[in-house]
Design a protein around this motif. Structure first.
Motif, short mmCIF file in Angstrom:
data_model
loop_
_atom_site.label_atom_id
_atom_site.label_comp_id
_atom_site.label_asym_id
_atom_site.label_seq_id
_atom_site.Cartn_x
_atom_site.Cartn_y
_atom_site.Cartn_z
N GLY A 166 87.93 132.79 64.15
CA GLY A 166 88.31 132.03 62.96
C GLY A 166 88.91 132.93 61.90
O GLY A 166 88.72 134.14 61.91
N GLU A 167 89.63 132.32 60.98
CA GLU A 167 90.16 133.06 59.83
C GLU A 167 89.37 132.61 58.60
O GLU A 167 89.54 131.48 58.13
N LEU A 168 88.51 133.48 58.12
CA LEU A 168 87.70 133.15 56.94
C LEU A 168 88.57 133.24 55.70
O LEU A 168 89.06 134.30 55.35
N LEU A 169 88.78 132.09 55.05
CA LEU A 169 89.54 132.08 53.81
C LEU A 169 88.65 132.47 52.65
O LEU A 169 89.12 132.96 51.63
N GLY A 170 87.35 132.25 52.79
CA GLY A 170 86.42 132.71 51.78
C GLY A 170 85.20 131.83 51.62
O GLY A 170 85.18 130.67 52.06
N TYR A 171 84.19 132.43 51.04
CA TYR A 171 83.01 131.71 50.57
C TYR A 171 83.06 131.74 49.06
O TYR A 171 83.41 132.77 48.47
N PHE A 172 82.74 130.62 48.45
CA PHE A 172 82.83 130.49 47.00
C PHE A 172 81.46 130.09 46.48
O PHE A 172 80.95 129.01 46.81
N LEU A 173 80.87 130.97 45.68
CA LEU A 173 79.52 130.76 45.17
C LEU A 173 79.59 130.20 43.75
O LEU A 173 80.60 130.35 43.07
N PRO A 174 78.51 129.57 43.30
CA PRO A 174 78.50 129.02 41.95
C PRO A 174 78.74 130.11 40.91
O PRO A 174 78.25 131.23 41.05
N HIS A 175 79.50 129.75 39.90
CA HIS A 175 79.75 130.69 38.80
C HIS A 175 79.57 130.01 37.46
O HIS A 175 78.80 130.45 36.64
N GLU A 176 80.27 128.93 37.27
CA GLU A 176 80.14 128.14 36.04
C GLU A 176 79.89 126.70 36.44
O GLU A 176 80.32 126.25 37.49
N GLY A 177 79.22 125.97 35.61
CA GLY A 177 78.96 124.57 35.91
C GLY A 177 77.80 124.43 36.86
O GLY A 177 76.78 125.09 36.72
#
Length: 106
Positions: free
Chosen positions: A35-46
């Motif tokens: 697979g091509e991992l585009l990314g993991y996005f963790l909570p930052h604001e909100g």
């Protein structure tokens, strides 16, 4: 046609470091399985209990090959066990769509 999987996680916000470790582990495992991992996005604001993972594949056949490799991956298995043991993932949903059908806002 590129297929992109959108994985939404509901996580324990008090275990963000554990989820971060889990996501970093996938950074090695996903490419090894095709697979091509585009990314993991963790909570930052909100909202502090949502995270997202994006993985792309060249085709549906590539996605199916990835799933087969992932099932036999010892590192993948260990990462799933890590998540189960620490229970930082409270819920998960996954969606996939051809990239040409996604609307991307920047």
């Amino acid at each position: 046609m590129t297929i992109t999987c959108f994985i939404e996680y509901r996580i324990n916000p008090h275990q963000l470091d554990e989820f971060r470790e889990y996501a970093v582990n996938w950074g090695k495992i996903i490419p090894e399985c095709g697979g091509e991992l585009l990314g993991y996005f963790l909570p930052h604001e909100g909202t502090n209990n949502r995270a997202v993972g994006l993985i792309s594949f060249d085709s549906l056949a590539s996605y199916e090959q990835y799933r087969a490799r992932l099932k036999s991956s010892e590192d993948g298995h260990n990462n799933f066990l890590f998540a189960q043991r620490h229970q930082f993932i409270l819920g998960k949903s996954a969606h996939s769509s051809p990239l040409s059908h996604l609307l991307i806002y920047t």
